[in-house]
Design a protein around this motif. Structure first.
Motif, PDB file in Angstrom:
ATOM      1  N   SER A 195      45.095  36.010  52.544  1.00 54.01           N
ATOM      2  CA  SER A 195      46.222  36.756  51.981  1.00 54.01           C
ATOM      3  C   SER A 195      46.338  36.502  50.479  1.00 54.01           C
ATOM      4  CB  SER A 195      47.520  36.380  52.691  1.00 54.01           C
ATOM      5  OG  SER A 195      47.744  34.992  52.616  1.00 54.01           O
ATOM      6  N   TYR A 196      46.752  37.531  49.745  1.00 58.01           N
ATOM      7  CA  TYR A 196      46.854  37.463  48.292  1.00 58.01           C
ATOM      8  C   TYR A 196      47.640  38.662  47.803  1.00 58.01           C
ATOM      9  CZ  TYR A 196      42.879  40.696  48.745  1.00 58.01           C
ATOM     10  OH  TYR A 196      42.063  41.747  49.099  1.00 58.01           O
ATOM     11  N   TRP A 197      47.965  38.667  46.507  1.00 56.79           N
ATOM     12  CA  TRP A 197      48.649  39.787  45.859  1.00 56.79           C
ATOM     13  C   TRP A 197      47.627  40.535  45.012  1.00 56.79           C
ATOM     14  CZ3 TRP A 197      49.733  42.482  41.545  1.00 56.79           C
ATOM     15  CH2 TRP A 197      50.903  43.249  41.497  1.00 56.79           C
ATOM     16  N   GLU A 198      47.590  41.857  45.146  1.00 57.75           N
ATOM     17  CA  GLU A 198      46.645  42.667  44.360  1.00 57.75           C
ATOM     18  C   GLU A 198      47.266  44.035  44.120  1.00 57.75           C
ATOM     19  OE1 GLU A 198      42.694  43.339  42.696  1.00 57.75           O
ATOM     20  OE2 GLU A 198      42.955  41.756  44.182  1.00 57.75           O
ATOM     21  N   GLY A 199      47.447  44.394  42.843  1.00 59.08           N
ATOM     22  CA  GLY A 199      48.051  45.685  42.576  1.00 59.08           C
ATOM     23  C   GLY A 199      47.853  46.162  41.158  1.00 59.08           C
ATOM     24  N   PRO A 200      48.072  47.470  40.942  1.00 57.35           N
ATOM     25  CA  PRO A 200      47.931  48.045  39.603  1.00 57.35           C
ATOM     26  C   PRO A 200      49.067  47.615  38.693  1.00 57.35           C
ATOM     27  CG  PRO A 200      48.671  49.705  41.165  1.00 57.35           C
ATOM     28  CD  PRO A 200      48.393  48.474  41.966  1.00 57.35           C
ATOM     29  N   ILE A 201      48.745  47.499  37.411  1.00 57.58           N
ATOM     30  CA  ILE A 201      49.718  47.125  36.391  1.00 57.58           C
ATOM     31  C   ILE A 201      49.588  48.071  35.201  1.00 57.58           C
ATOM     32  CG2 ILE A 201      49.767  44.683  37.036  1.00 57.58           C
ATOM     33  CD1 ILE A 201      47.859  44.168  34.665  1.00 57.58           C
ATOM     34  N   SER A 202      50.609  48.080  34.360  1.00 58.27           N
ATOM     35  CA  SER A 202      50.536  48.694  33.041  1.00 58.27           C
ATOM     36  C   SER A 202      50.933  47.640  32.027  1.00 58.27           C
ATOM     37  CB  SER A 202      51.452  49.912  32.948  1.00 58.27           C
ATOM     38  OG  SER A 202      52.801  49.528  33.156  1.00 58.27           O
ATOM     39  N   PHE A 203      50.541  47.828  30.769  1.00 64.15           N
ATOM     40  CA  PHE A 203      50.877  46.843  29.751  1.00 64.15           C
ATOM     41  C   PHE A 203      51.104  47.534  28.413  1.00 64.15           C
ATOM     42  CE2 PHE A 203      46.256  47.079  30.072  1.00 64.15           C
ATOM     43  CZ  PHE A 203      45.832  47.212  28.752  1.00 64.15           C
ATOM     44  N   ALA A 204      51.908  46.866  27.579  1.00 63.47           N
ATOM     45  CA  ALA A 204      52.232  47.385  26.251  1.00 63.47           C
ATOM     46  C   ALA A 204      52.467  46.206  25.321  1.00 63.47           C
ATOM     47  CB  ALA A 204      53.467  48.287  26.301  1.00 63.47           C
ATOM     48  N   GLY A 205      52.377  46.480  24.027  1.00 65.57           N
ATOM     49  CA  GLY A 205      52.540  45.459  22.996  1.00 65.57           C
ATOM     50  C   GLY A 205      51.669  45.832  21.823  1.00 65.57           C
ATOM     51  N   THR A 206      50.839  44.913  21.357  1.00 62.87           N
ATOM     52  CA  THR A 206      49.887  45.260  20.306  1.00 62.87           C
ATOM     53  C   THR A 206      48.843  46.246  20.816  1.00 62.87           C
ATOM     54  OG1 THR A 206      48.486  43.369  20.857  1.00 62.87           O
ATOM     55  CG2 THR A 206      50.164  43.037  19.156  1.00 62.87           C
ATOM     56  N   HIS A 207      48.625  46.247  22.122  1.00 64.54           N
ATOM     57  CA  HIS A 207      47.704  47.179  22.778  1.00 64.54           C
ATOM     58  C   HIS A 207      48.416  47.694  24.037  1.00 64.54           C
ATOM     59  CE1 HIS A 207      45.226  44.509  20.364  1.00 64.54           C
ATOM     60  NE2 HIS A 207      44.207  45.344  20.454  1.00 64.54           N
ATOM     61  N   ASP A 208      47.991  48.861  24.528  1.00 68.62           N
ATOM     62  CA  ASP A 208      48.557  49.356  25.774  1.00 68.62           C
ATOM     63  C   ASP A 208      47.446  49.863  26.668  1.00 68.62           C
ATOM     64  OD1 ASP A 208      47.873  51.814  24.689  1.00 68.62           O
ATOM     65  OD2 ASP A 208      49.930  52.400  24.257  1.00 68.62           O
ATOM     66  N   GLY A 209      47.797  50.063  27.940  1.00 74.67           N
ATOM     67  CA  GLY A 209      46.825  50.533  28.902  1.00 74.67           C
ATOM     68  C   GLY A 209      47.254  50.218  30.308  1.00 74.67           C
ATOM     69  N   VAL A 210      46.262  50.208  31.210  1.00 74.10           N
ATOM     70  CA  VAL A 210      46.499  49.940  32.622  1.00 74.10           C
ATOM     71  C   VAL A 210      45.451  48.961  33.111  1.00 74.10           C
ATOM     72  CG1 VAL A 210      47.588  52.177  33.098  1.00 74.10           C
ATOM     73  CG2 VAL A 210      45.106  51.927  33.331  1.00 74.10           C
ATOM     74  N   GLY A 211      45.674  48.428  34.305  1.00 69.33           N
ATOM     75  CA  GLY A 211      44.705  47.501  34.861  1.00 69.33           C
ATOM     76  C   GLY A 211      45.087  47.053  36.248  1.00 69.33           C
ATOM     77  N   TYR A 212      44.522  45.934  36.675  1.00 70.00           N
ATOM     78  CA  TYR A 212      44.829  45.344  37.971  1.00 70.00           C
ATOM     79  C   TYR A 212      45.072  43.853  37.803  1.00 70.00           C
ATOM     80  CZ  TYR A 212      44.724  48.401  42.025  1.00 70.00           C
ATOM     81  OH  TYR A 212      45.081  49.299  43.004  1.00 70.00           O
ATOM     82  N   LEU A 213      45.990  43.355  38.630  1.00 73.43           N
ATOM     83  CA  LEU A 213      46.332  41.935  38.668  1.00 73.43           C
ATOM     84  C   LEU A 213      46.066  41.412  40.073  1.00 73.43           C
ATOM     85  CD1 LEU A 213      47.799  39.324  37.591  1.00 73.43           C
ATOM     86  CD2 LEU A 213      49.949  40.413  38.340  1.00 73.43           C
ATOM     87  N   GLU A 214      45.435  40.236  40.133  1.00 72.93           N
ATOM     88  CA  GLU A 214      45.209  39.575  41.418  1.00 72.93           C
ATOM     89  C   GLU A 214      45.754  38.153  41.339  1.00 72.93           C
ATOM     90  OE1 GLU A 214      41.496  39.843  44.081  1.00 72.93           O
ATOM     91  OE2 GLU A 214      41.180  38.024  42.900  1.00 72.93           O
ATOM     92  N   LEU A 215      46.508  37.751  42.361  1.00 74.80           N
ATOM     93  CA  LEU A 215      47.112  36.427  42.452  1.00 74.80           C
ATOM     94  C   LEU A 215      46.726  35.820  43.787  1.00 74.80           C
ATOM     95  CD1 LEU A 215      50.721  37.557  41.390  1.00 74.80           C
ATOM     96  CD2 LEU A 215      48.974  36.574  39.869  1.00 74.80           C
ATOM     97  N   THR A 216      46.017  34.701  43.770  1.00 78.25           N
ATOM     98  CA  THR A 216      45.574  34.084  45.011  1.00 78.25           C
ATOM     99  C   THR A 216      46.058  32.641  45.107  1.00 78.25           C
ATOM    100  OG1 THR A 216      43.510  33.054  44.222  1.00 78.25           O
ATOM    101  CG2 THR A 216      43.428  35.408  44.752  1.00 78.25           C
ATOM    102  N   GLY A 217      46.170  32.150  46.324  1.00 72.81           N
ATOM    103  CA  GLY A 217      46.492  30.757  46.558  1.00 72.81           C
ATOM    104  C   GLY A 217      47.964  30.417  46.481  1.00 72.81           C
ATOM    105  N   TYR A 218      48.842  31.414  46.493  1.00 73.99           N
ATOM    106  CA  TYR A 218      50.289  31.150  46.439  1.00 73.99           C
ATOM    107  C   TYR A 218      50.859  31.044  47.864  1.00 73.99           C
ATOM    108  CZ  TYR A 218      50.338  32.123  41.436  1.00 73.99           C
ATOM    109  OH  TYR A 218      50.127  32.079  40.070  1.00 73.99           O
TER     110      TYR A 218
END
Length: 360
Positions: free
Chosen positions: A337-360
């Motif tokens: 089991s883990y967390w996996e999902g799409p993200i967006s980001f902004a700041g000095t750069h912007d765009g989209v991506g994916y984040l994965e969190l394991t071992g929680y």
């Protein structure tokens, strides 16, 4: 399925191997730090060879073909999908035939919108045609889920491909195109995971252009966007004091790509690493000392608190962004089991991506 006779002993061995895979899942990501006596070791200086390295490496204990896609539908609404095929060897040594084969295959598929997250998991055995990977022509499959070469795919780009999977309440079918070669991560494909020498062989194709159909509750929608595939294999990717990782793949609006991760340790320290990939496919490693990854907001998901918002900074590149999830409930309640999902980001750069969190 193979037409050969299946002995009681071979069938029992198959069930035992599947049980081993499920038990490893119950152990969580700490199981990836188990000693790997008898399996091949990851060492610096490997020369990657394609198409051979697109295929399986059964002498290593664990391996995956891992694709995520950031998509939009015809109205511009964002969504994401995941397709992952894992191979795990139950024991080292020469490969057994048929049901005596020691390879266990597991796959995950998921789709995510702002209002829903759906996932599915399936297991199969090696040696009997239920799952596997061939390097040329490229084909990775488990039952009816498949990532397959189309129209004589280019070995350098691993494209074009078709991709499909289906769960009880979702399905998708995509075509994937790329015009730049795969990118070797780490030091020419040698990706170090600790100060004690744990490592994997690791390359990516971050330049896929995706187009196709995604269906949720039998309601199909045309989608398009960007996709990223990671290929890794190892025999002991974590050290005994490492509990999991926080990993990001980022598509910058400039066309550049960024891969970042930090491996968490029991003593509260982290082992971070990154690669900046230019639009031309040239990469520059980012030292851990140059990476700042700071959780900014937590969400309670599946009975645990997870850092789903992140402030990321690389001061040497004047890079500072805030990443936010499309859906904070993108929990993969699978064997691992883990967390996996799409993200967006902004700041000095912007765009989209994916984040994965394991071992929680």
């Amino acid at each position: 399925m193979s037409a050969e006779a299946i002995s009681r002993r071979a069938f029992a061995g198959g069930i035992a191997a599947l049980a081993l895979a499920r038990r490893a899942g119950a152990q969580g990501y700490a199981g990836l730090s188990e000693t790997a006596d008898g399996f091949a070791k990851v060492t610096p200086g490997k020369t990657f060879t394609f198409p051979a390295d697109h295929g399986p490496h059964p002498e290593f204990r664990i391996e995956w073909w891992y694709l995520t896609a950031n998509l939009v539908d015809a109205s511009g609404a964002p969504c994401g999908l995941q397709w992952t095929l894992f191979r795990q060897a139950a024991q080292p040594g020469p490969q057994g035939e048929g049901w005596a084969n020691q390879q266990v295959w597991m796959a995950h598929a998921a789709v995510t919108r702002a209002d829903t997250h759906r996932f599915s998991e399936t297991f199969s055995r090696g040696g009997v045609g239920q799952a596997g990977v061939t390097a040329k022509p490229f084909d990775a499959w488990i039952d009816h889920w498949e990532m397959k070469g189309r129209e004589r795919p280019d070995d350098r780009t691993l494209a074009p491909l078709t991709l499909k999977a289906a769960g009880a309440d979702f399905s998708y079918a995509l075509t994937l195109e790329a015009d730049r070669p795969v990118v070797l991560q780490g030091d020419r494909g040698y990706s170090r995971k600790s100060e004690r020498g744990q490592a994997s062989y690791y390359y990516s194709q971050p330049f896929y252009r995706a187009r196709g159909t995604l269906s949720i509750d039998d309601k199909p929608a045309a989608v398009s966007g960007q996709a990223w595939m990671d290929r890794e294999w190892s025999s002991q990717p974590l050290d005994a004091d490492q509990t999991g990782w926080d990993w990001l793949s980022l598509h910058l609006s400039s066309g550049d790509k960024l891969m970042l991760y930090r491996l968490r340790q029991n003593d509260g320290r982290n082992y971070p690493f990154g690669n900046w990939i230019s639009t031309a496919g040239e990469k520059q490693m980012i030292a851990g000392s140059d990476i700042q990854m700071m959780p900014k907001a937590m969400a309670e998901v599946a009975g645990r608190k997870l850092p789903v918002q992140w402030q990321i900074a690389i001061p040497a590149r004047s890079f500072s962004i805030l990443c936010k999830p499309l859906n904070p409930n993108a929990w993969m309640g699978t064997g691992f089991s883990y967390w996996e999902g799409p993200i967006s980001f902004a700041g000095t750069h912007d765009g989209v991506g994916y984040l994965e969190l394991t071992g929680y």
